[in-house]
Structures are given as structure tokens and as C-alpha cells.
Write a protein that holds these residues in place. Structure first.
Motif, short mmCIF file in Angstrom:
data_model
loop_
_atom_site.label_atom_id
_atom_site.label_comp_id
_atom_site.label_asym_id
_atom_site.label_seq_id
_atom_site.Cartn_x
_atom_site.Cartn_y
_atom_site.Cartn_z
N ALA A 2 6.35 1.37 9.16
CA ALA A 2 6.05 2.18 8.18
C ALA A 2 6.40 2.33 7.08
O ALA A 2 5.36 3.13 5.82
CB ALA A 2 7.59 3.05 8.12
N SER A 4 4.39 0.06 4.84
CA SER A 4 3.10 -0.09 4.00
C SER A 4 2.38 0.78 4.33
O SER A 4 1.42 1.16 3.48
CB SER A 4 3.00 -1.64 4.74
N LEU A 5 2.43 2.15 5.64
CA LEU A 5 2.03 2.93 5.79
C LEU A 5 2.18 4.21 4.30
O LEU A 5 1.45 4.59 4.27
CB LEU A 5 2.20 2.76 6.75
N ARG A 6 3.09 4.22 4.28
CA ARG A 6 3.80 5.25 3.69
C ARG A 6 3.18 4.70 2.14
O ARG A 6 2.74 5.15 1.43
CB ARG A 6 5.38 4.82 3.39
N LEU A 8 0.84 3.08 1.53
CA LEU A 8 -1.16 3.59 1.79
C LEU A 8 -1.50 4.23 1.60
O LEU A 8 -2.51 5.88 0.86
CB LEU A 8 -1.70 3.17 3.35
N ALA A 9 -0.72 5.61 2.17
CA ALA A 9 -0.19 6.96 1.69
C ALA A 9 -0.42 7.79 0.14
O ALA A 9 -0.92 8.52 -0.58
CB ALA A 9 0.29 7.73 2.89
N GLN A 10 0.84 6.73 0.17
CA GLN A 10 0.97 7.37 -1.70
C GLN A 10 -0.04 6.26 -2.54
O GLN A 10 -0.38 7.66 -3.41
CB GLN A 10 2.28 6.45 -2.00
N THR A 12 -2.97 6.48 -1.91
CA THR A 12 -4.47 7.29 -1.42
C THR A 12 -4.34 8.60 -2.45
O THR A 12 -4.99 9.18 -3.30
CB THR A 12 -4.69 8.02 -0.25
N ALA A 13 -3.28 9.28 -2.39
CA ALA A 13 -2.46 10.15 -2.48
C ALA A 13 -2.80 10.33 -4.28
O ALA A 13 -2.63 11.00 -5.44
CB ALA A 13 -0.94 10.80 -2.33
N ALA A 16 -6.00 10.18 -5.17
CA ALA A 16 -6.35 11.42 -5.67
C ALA A 16 -6.32 12.20 -6.87
O ALA A 16 -7.49 12.94 -7.31
CB ALA A 16 -6.71 12.23 -4.16
N LEU A 20 -8.61 14.13 -9.69
CA LEU A 20 -8.29 15.55 -10.86
C LEU A 20 -7.78 15.63 -11.91
O LEU A 20 -8.67 16.40 -12.17
CB LEU A 20 -7.76 15.94 -9.06
N ALA A 23 -10.11 14.61 -13.60
CA ALA A 23 -11.27 15.28 -14.18
C ALA A 23 -12.10 16.25 -14.95
O ALA A 23 -12.76 17.01 -15.96
CB ALA A 23 -12.44 15.76 -12.37
#
Lengths: 525, 338
Positions: A2, A4-6, A8-10, A12-13, A16, A20, A23
Motif C-alpha cells: 500500500a 508504494s502505491l501511495r 506512486l499516487a503522490q 503522479t499528483a 500534475a 499546472l 504552465a
């Protein structure tokens, strides 16, 4: 797992959000919007317009006032034009004479004038332009009031126009409406996209539903405005327009669609709020043939029951003028009849009882989709409710309003800004949508007044008509619509009134001063 | 031995591929036929509805002072006095031969006007989609992974808030913060691509965020549900049992499966983005397709409205077809017969 998935999500967020942010930040460095550039003497004036985008740039083929606002007087000029103070001034005519009891008009064409394409203005161009108004298949929106029997060149520099009937209004109409624009005959095919005229500006481009750009016409024969060009930018949303002014993207707002927004700018020293009047009579039009409304006493009761001050406060932020009839202060025959129907509920109820409607009746109020109508309606519902009239309200779009209410006469009451200048003649027009019973009498009164030998008699005749329609309570005249312009405080030369379809920018400037003569004509100094 | 004998031969694979290609071809033909029939029905409907709308173009053009004879003459000039069927056939013939016609109001060709509007709306929708995905994918996955924890509930709640905010309200808020107060981005308007690419991109940042955020929030919820389901699936447990790390298992086996329902929603979301663009263009005064559509309706420029509606309808149908194909490619179990 869990964890490492977290991770990964962090990641990516984060990526992103960073993208933004980058930009957004990247945009700041290159071209932050700036309102004015003081290093150059001439700047472009950007006007944030609350008007609709002009559907075409040809004022002789479409009735939209948005076209006249940009093109009329600024690009295409007339022999005579209206100044902001309401006077008629010679423009492409250097002078003119009126003879044969207002039936024959002789214009001397100004010398040394060229169109922006370099072609010289000739009397033949004037004859061509005027004959075009009443030629078969003419699409001039005001063509029907161009009551001309002949136009001819006289000598080398004059044009003579003979009317069918004498008129004290014809010269005004020539100045006020697109009937008067003088065209270069060789350019009529491009009028829709590139109208060529003799005015202080020429069209340099347009972006559909967005903007129209004008550049100063360096060949212009008259005063050169103190800007390099003007861009009209169109906003359908009042909040966006206000924000554009506040962020410096536009230098001014031509007319606040919600006049109460003036409070946003009034106390800010960066801006100047210029409020003036228009030709617009905001009125509750009453269908004089609809059941109870065909009774004069009922209509009078409605006028007594209307609290115009409260309505003007609600619908136009208190800006405007109450004069209780179909005229505005710029009209030579102006008369204020506001005291004829003071707000008096008791009297209104008495008149309702006298008319046999003590228990009231129901009334459908159909609104066009405009701010003023939507804001005025709730007050009218409650005020008329107080004398027993149960008002139900519905809103329709403007083309439908034209078709159903204006053309079809299928309505009981509506709220509309009757925007044309000097339009009291509508009360003498057969079949006009409010169906006034005394239309033929009014028509002959107006004809007689127009044929009057003196101006005083003409004015007296028109004032008699105004008193008559007011006594008959044909419509409920609420207030004269205001025109509220908000400008950066260094802007000069804008018109201080809005009695024309055009927004005359002949004297406009960012900084600097305007000639004393222009100030006298009503341009802001 | 028996097992070996049952393994497919090379010729069987080739046959299966041929069959698959044949099925794909038939599937495409069937779908294209449906698409054309739908477009035809849409064209009839659009034309019929617009032409029974009260408020005739010639009256709107000439205004309230026009004489009835002038209105009649202009109606005839525009060809609007012909029978409706003839007008419909003329319009459809134009569309089929790629002539969108001339505007009733400006008499100018419509195609370049729509083309210019697409230069705004196309990038705006793509930008909205990008923003939506950038928000939805991490937010959806993160809230799925933590769905049993408090932080997951918070993330899920955030998505809910995103769904609840109307995009035009968000647009106005963004204008106030980034344009009026911070002055880092334009409050409204569009710099054309030919004038400045950077300027055009800047003009689209706030609109794309306004448009994409809500769509992203909606999409995040679908992704969350989809990933939660996949996380509990047997095949993922097997994958992990094979020795894959959890994120490897999710990326290699989970996401592909989780993306199938999401892809369907994405197709639908695109239609939502097109409609949302109409509102956002008004808030940011962008000269896009939405603004053109609204002004054309107000001016009763019916032929422009017809052209735009058909363009949008065709786009949505084609996107749906592509999505349909894509999820059959991602998940061959779907088959090509349905």
C-alpha cells in the motif's frame, strides 16, 4: 504494498500539480497584460463593449445597433451628423440650406475629402448613396422614413434633395440613422467586411464574436483623434467585462449593462464614471385592444399604481430620468409630463372601480431577455397586484419577441426599451403593436405639425400629441434609459450623451486634451 | 502428450486472425452505417426544429422599422420562402459536397468562421480533457488505494466538492484570483495562434482549468470505483503471488482492466466538455464554437446553427465509435458481435 502505491499516487499528483503551476507561472514572464504604454505618444484604445458582436459591418443591410456603434460616424460619415449635445452639425456637407417649407435641402459638398482608399469624395458619390436608400430591394433598416422624391447634383459641388412631404424631422433622420451614410460606389460589395468611408478611422480587422479593430485613418480630413486605433471587444457576461476593466485588459466599458455595477468603480480613483441619457424610453407597453386594457380608466389606473422611482432604482440603479411620456431631453419638443401620473394607489383603485374592475383581472406580462425588463417586472407585479391586477410573467428571446409581440401583436403587456430617437410618430403608425385607438387622429396631427411653417408651431404640434397620448395613458412610460460609461481616468473625448446610434470617437484620446469646440458639442474634456 | 496435441497450430492462429480481421471489418461497417443513419436523423431533427422556431431571419436582420414588403423581399433573396424540403435538400447537398453555405446574416461563407472558432474550442476541449485527466487519474487512484482510510474519504469528498461547483462559478473565481488580484493571466479573451502561440496558450489556461476540474472530479470517482474493484480482484492477487510488487501488479495488470469502464465514461465526458465549453467561452469571452452558436441562435442565423450542431453531433458520434473500438482492443473478450 500500500505504501508504494501511495507513493506512486503522490508522485503522479505532484507532477500534475507542478505541471499546472508551471504552465500558470510560465505565462507571467512573457506578456503580462498592460493597460497603457506611456512611452509611446499614441496608444490603442480598447473598449469593452456590453453590446452584441456586430453581425455584419454593413449598417445599410442590418438593423443591429451594434454595427452603427462602431461603423457609423467613425468609419462612414454623413452629410450632417448629431453631436452629443443633440445639435445637427455639417460634416461631409460644408454647409446646407433648407427651402420650400422644409421640402428642399441643398447641400454643398465639402472639398478635399477622400475615402480611406484614396478616392476623392464627389457629389456623384452623395447622389449614389442617397438613391441607394430608396432603390428597389433596399435593405436600409430605416429606409421607410427616407421620404425622398428626388436627389440630384446641382452645379459642380452641390446636391439637392426634394422630399415627398415637408418635414421638420428629415434632417435629424439623415444625421441619426444609417440612411445618411456616404459610400464610395466602387466599394459597396465589401461593405459587410471592409466598409470604406471618409471617417477618422478605418476597419483593420475583426475576429468573429470577439472584436472589431479600427486604425486611425491618416488621410482623414478633420481632427485626428489622439489614439493609434480603437479595438471594440465584446462581452456577453457583465462580470467578465468588469473584471477585464479591473485587470487592465480594456481601457473602458462603453455602457454598463447592469447600471448598479457603477458602484464598483465610482469610488475608485483609477476610473471615471460618465452617466448620460439615451433615446430609450423604457416602458410597459400596453396592448390597447386587450379586454380590460381597452378601457382608458384601467390604463390610467395602471399608470397611477406604478411607482416609477422604485422601478428606476431597481432596474437601472437609480440612473435615468422619469418624464412620463414618449420624449427625451434632446428632442426639440421635449416636455416633462411625470407629474401627470404621480404614484397614488388610492386614486388607481378608484379608477379601477369606476371602470368596473374593482375585483381586478389577470394580465400576462411578456418580457424580452433584457436586464431592465427582468428587474422591473417583480415591482410591477407587486404594484399592480396592489390594485387587484394579477400579473403573470414570462420571458422570451428577442427574435421571438419581435415575431410574437411586435409583429403579431399577440400580447397583453410587455416591458421594452423603445430605443429610437424622436419616435413619437409610432403613435400615428397604423397597426403599430400597441394598437392605440386614436392612431389616425395622431397621424394627421403629426402630418400637420410637420407641415407647419415655423419651428415653434411644429414643436407645439408635437407637444400636443405627447399630451394627448399621455392623457390616454397609451403606455406606462417608466423612465429614460441611462448610458453609463466607465473609463480609465486619462481618457478624453468620449461623447457625454448617447442620443445617437453611433459611438462617435472622432475626438477620443488617451491623455491629452480636446479642442474647445469639441467640448462645446458635448465631448468629454 | 494430450496436452501438447491440444496446443494451437500456427495455421490455426492465422485463421483466427483472418476471422478476427473479417469480424472487425463487419463490425466497422455496421457501426459506420449506424453512424450515418444517426447523422441523417439528427440533420432532419435539427433542420425541422430550427425552422419551426418563431422569429424569422429577415425580420431580425431588418429590425422593427422594416416594411413587410422589405422583409418578404429579403426572405425570398435568402431562399427561405422555398418549401422546407427543398431548403433541407439544398443544405444537405451543401454539407455532402463540403460547402457549409453562407451566413444569412453576414452573407459571408460559414466554413472559415467555424474554422476560426475551432481554433479556440478544439484546444480548449483538449486542454479541459488534459486537466481533467491530470486531476482524475492521481486523485482516483489515490482515493481508491486509501478507500478504507480517513485520507481516502477526504480525497473522495474533495472530488464530490469538485462535482458540486458549477464550472462558470469556478471560472469567475479563477478570474478574480489570477487575473484581477494576481494579474498573472488574462481575465478573458483570446490571442490568436498566429499572433502569439504563448499568448494563445495563456488565454486558454484558466478556461481549461475551469472546464477540466469539474470533469476531472467526475472522472476521479469512476476511476476510484474501478480501481477499488480491480484491487480486490483475484487476478491481481495472483499477480502479486507471482512476486510482483503491488504497484507493478497494478500498473501491468490492474490499470488495463480498470480503464475499460473509465474509457466509456471518458467518451461521454467529452460530450460534457463540448457543452461545458459553451458556458466557459461566455465567461471568458472566448471566440469559440459556443459563442458562435449562441450568437447565431440569437441572430436567427439558422444555417450556421445547423452546421455547428451537425459538426458537434458528428464529432460526438465519431468519438463514441473510437471509444467503442478502443475498449474492444483493450479487452478482446468484449468481442465484435455486440
Amino acid at each position: 504494498m500500500a505504501r508504494s502505491l501511495r507513493h506512486l499516487a503522490q508522485t503522479t499528483a505532484l507532477v500534475a500539480s507542478a505541471a499546472l503551476m508551471l504552465a500558470a507561472c510560465g505565462s507571467t514572464s512573457s506578456t503580462a497584460p498592460s493597460s497603457t504604454n506611456k512611452s509611446t505618444p499614441l496608444q490603442t484604445l480598447t473598449i469593452g463593449s456590453s453590446n452584441v458582436f456586430p453581425p455584419t459591418l454593413n449598417p445599410t443591410a442590418n438593423a443591429s445597433q451594434a454595427i452603427d456603434e462602431v461603423i457609423d460616424y467613425n468609419v462612414l460619415q454623413h452629410l450632417v451628423q448629431l453631436a452629443p449635445n443633440g445639435s445637427i452639425v455639417p460634416v461631409l456637407a460644408s454647409s446646407y440650406t433648407v427651402s420650400d417649407a422644409n421640402k428642399v435641402y441643398t447641400f454643398t459638398i465639402r472639398k478635399g475629402v477622400t475615402f480611406s482608399n484614396g478616392n476623392p469624395l464627389t457629389p456623384a458619390d452623395v447622389v449614389f448613396s442617397m438613391k441607394r436608400v430608396y432603390a428597389p430591394g433596399s435593405t436600409y433598416p430605416y429606409g421607410k422614413i427616407f421620404d425622398v422624391s428626388s436627389v440630384q447634383q446641382v452645379g459642380s459641388d452641390q446636391v439637392r434633395v426634394t422630399l415627398t412631404n415637408p418635414s421638420w424631422n428629415w434632417l435629424y433622420d439623415l444625421a441619426a440613422y444609417s440612411n445618411g451614410v456616404i459610400l464610395d460606389p466602387s466599394t459597396v460589395s465589401t461593405l459587410a467586411t471592409d466598409p470604406i468611408g471618409t471617417g477618422p478611422f478605418k476597419v483593420t480587422g475583426e475576429v468573429s464574436n470577439y472584436s472589431v479593430s479600427l486604425a486611425r485613418n491618416n488621410q482623414y480630413w478633420g481632427y485626428q483623434p489622439h489614439v493609434s486605433g480603437v479595438v471594440f471587444r465584446y462581452f456577453s457576461n457583465a462580470d467578465s467585462l468588469n473584471a477585464a476593466l479591473q485587470s487592465g485588459e480594456v481601457n473602458m466599458i462603453d455602457n454598463l449593462s447592469a447600471p448598479s455595477d457603477a458602484t464598483l468603480f465610482k469610488s475608485n480613483p483609477k476610473y471615471k464614471v460618465v452617466s448620460s441619457l439615451t433615446n430609450g424610453k423604457v416602458q410597459m407597453t400596453l396592448n390597447n385592444t386587450y379586454g380590460p386594457l381597452s378601457n382608458k380608466l384601467v390604463r390610467q389606473a395602471i399608470l397611477f399604481a406604478t411607482d416609477r422611482k422604485a422601478i428606476m432604482n431597481a432596474a437601472s440603479g437609480g440612473y435615468g430620468l422619469i418624464d412620463g411620456t414618449d420624449t427625451v431631453p434632446a428632442d426639440p419638443y421635449y416636455i416633462n409630463l411625470a407629474s401627470e401620473y404621480p404614484y397614488n394607489v388610492t386614486k388607481a383603485k378608484k379608477l379601477m372601480a369606476e371602470a368596473g374592475y374593482s375585483k381586478g383581472f389577470s394580465l400576462q406580462l411578456v418580457l424580452p431577455p433584457y436586464f431592465y425588463a427582468k428587474l422591473a417586472a417583480p415591482l410591477l407585479v407587486s404594484e399592480l397586484g396592489a390594485i387587484g391586477i394579477k400579473v403573470s410573467v414570462s420571458t422570451i428571446d428577442f427574435p421571438l419577441w419581435i415575431s410574437q409581440v411586435f409583429e403579431g401583436g399577440d400580447f397583453q403587456a410587455t416591458i421594452i426599451d423603445q430605443a429610437e430617437g424622436r419616435d413619437v410618430s409610432n403613435y400615428g403608425t397604423t397597426g403599430y403593436y400597441w394598437h392605440y385607438a386614436k392612431t389616425p387622429e395622431i397621424a394627421s396631427e403629426l402630418t400637420a405639425a410637420n407641415a407647419a411653417p415655423t419651428k415653434a408651431q411644429w414643436i407645439a404640434g408635437y407637444q400636443k400629441v405627447l399630451k394627448q397620448i399621455t392623457a390616454d395613458a397609451v403606455n406606462d412610460w417608466l423612465y429614460i434609459a441611462p448610458f453609463i460609461t466607465v473609463i480609465d481616468k486619462n481618457i478624453v473625448g468620449i461623447p457625454t450623451s448617447a442620443y445617437t446610434e453611433s459611438y462617435n470617437l472622432s475626438y477620443v484620446g488617451i491623455g491629452g486634451t480636446i479642442p474647445a469646440s469639441a467640448k462645446q458639442l458635448g465631448y468629454l474634456s | 502428450m494430450l496436452l501438447i496435441a491440444e496446443l494451437p497450430k500456427a495455421s490455426d492462429v492465422a485463421t483466427r486472425r483472418r476471422v478476427h480481421a473479417h469480424e472487425l471489418q463487419r463490425f466497422l461497417i455496421r457501426r459506420l452505417a449506424t453512424l450515418l443513419i444517426t447523422l441523417f436523423l439528427a440533420s432532419v431533427l435539427v433542420f425541422w426544429i430550427l425552422n419551426i422556431l418563431p422569429g424569422k431571419p429577415a425580420q431580425v436582420i431588418l429590425g422593427t422599422q422594416a416594411t413587410p414588403s422589405a422583409v418578404a423581399a429579403l426572405t425570398a433573396k435568402l431562399g427561405l420562402n422555398r418549401p422546407l424540403v427543398a431548403q433541407y435538400l439544398h443544405w444537405i447537398h451543401g454539407l455532402l459536397t463540403l460547402h457549409l453555405g453562407d451566413s444569412y446574416i453576414s452573407s459571408q461563407p460559414i466554413a472559415p468562421v467555424i474554422g476560426a472558432a475551432l481554433e479556440v474550442t478544439g484546444p480548449l476541449i483538449l486542454g479541459g480533457l488534459l486537466v481533467g485527466l491530470l486531476i482524475a487519474v492521481p486523485l482516483g487512484i489515490a482515493s481508491a488505494i486509501r478507500h478504507t482510510k480517513r485520507s481516502g474519504v477526504v480525497l473522495s469528498g474533495l472530488a464530490q466538492v469538485g462535482i458540486a461547483i458549477p464550472n462558470f462559478v469556478l471560472g469567475i473565481l479563477l478570474i478574480i484570483v489570477f487575473a484581477v488580484d494576481l494579474k498573472v493571466l488574462p481575465a478573458s479573451g483570446f490571442t490568436t495562434w498566429s499572433t502569439s502561440v504563448t499568448g494563445a496558450l495563456q488565454s486558454l489556461i484558466l478556461p481549461a482549468i475551469s472546464l477540466g476540474l469539474v470533469e476531472g472530479a467526475i472522472l476521479a470517482r469512476y476511476i476510484r470505483t474501478s480501481v477499488v474493484e480491480v484491487l480486490g480482484a483475484d487476478f491481481l492477487r495472483t499477480a502479486r503471488a507471482k512476486g510482483l510488487r503491488p504497484n507493478q501488479a497494478l500498473i501491468r495488470h490492474g490499470l488495463r482492466n480498470a480503464s475499460i469502464p473509465v474509457l466509456t465514461v471518458l467518451g461521454l465526458e467529452l460530450s460534457g466538455l463540448i457543452i461545458g465549453a459553451v458556458v466557459i467561452e461566455a465567461v471568458f469571452t472566448l471566440p469559440g464554437l459556443g459563442s458562435l452558436l449562441l450568437s447565431s441562435v440569437a441572430n436567427r442565423d439558422l444555417i450556421t446553427v445547423q452546421d455547428i450542431v451537425m459538426l458537434v453531433a458528428a464529432t460526438v458520434l465519431v468519438v463514441n465509435l473510437i471509444v467503442d473500438l478502443l475498449y474492444r482492443i483493450i479487452d478482446p473478450r468484449m468481442g465484435l458481435r455486440s
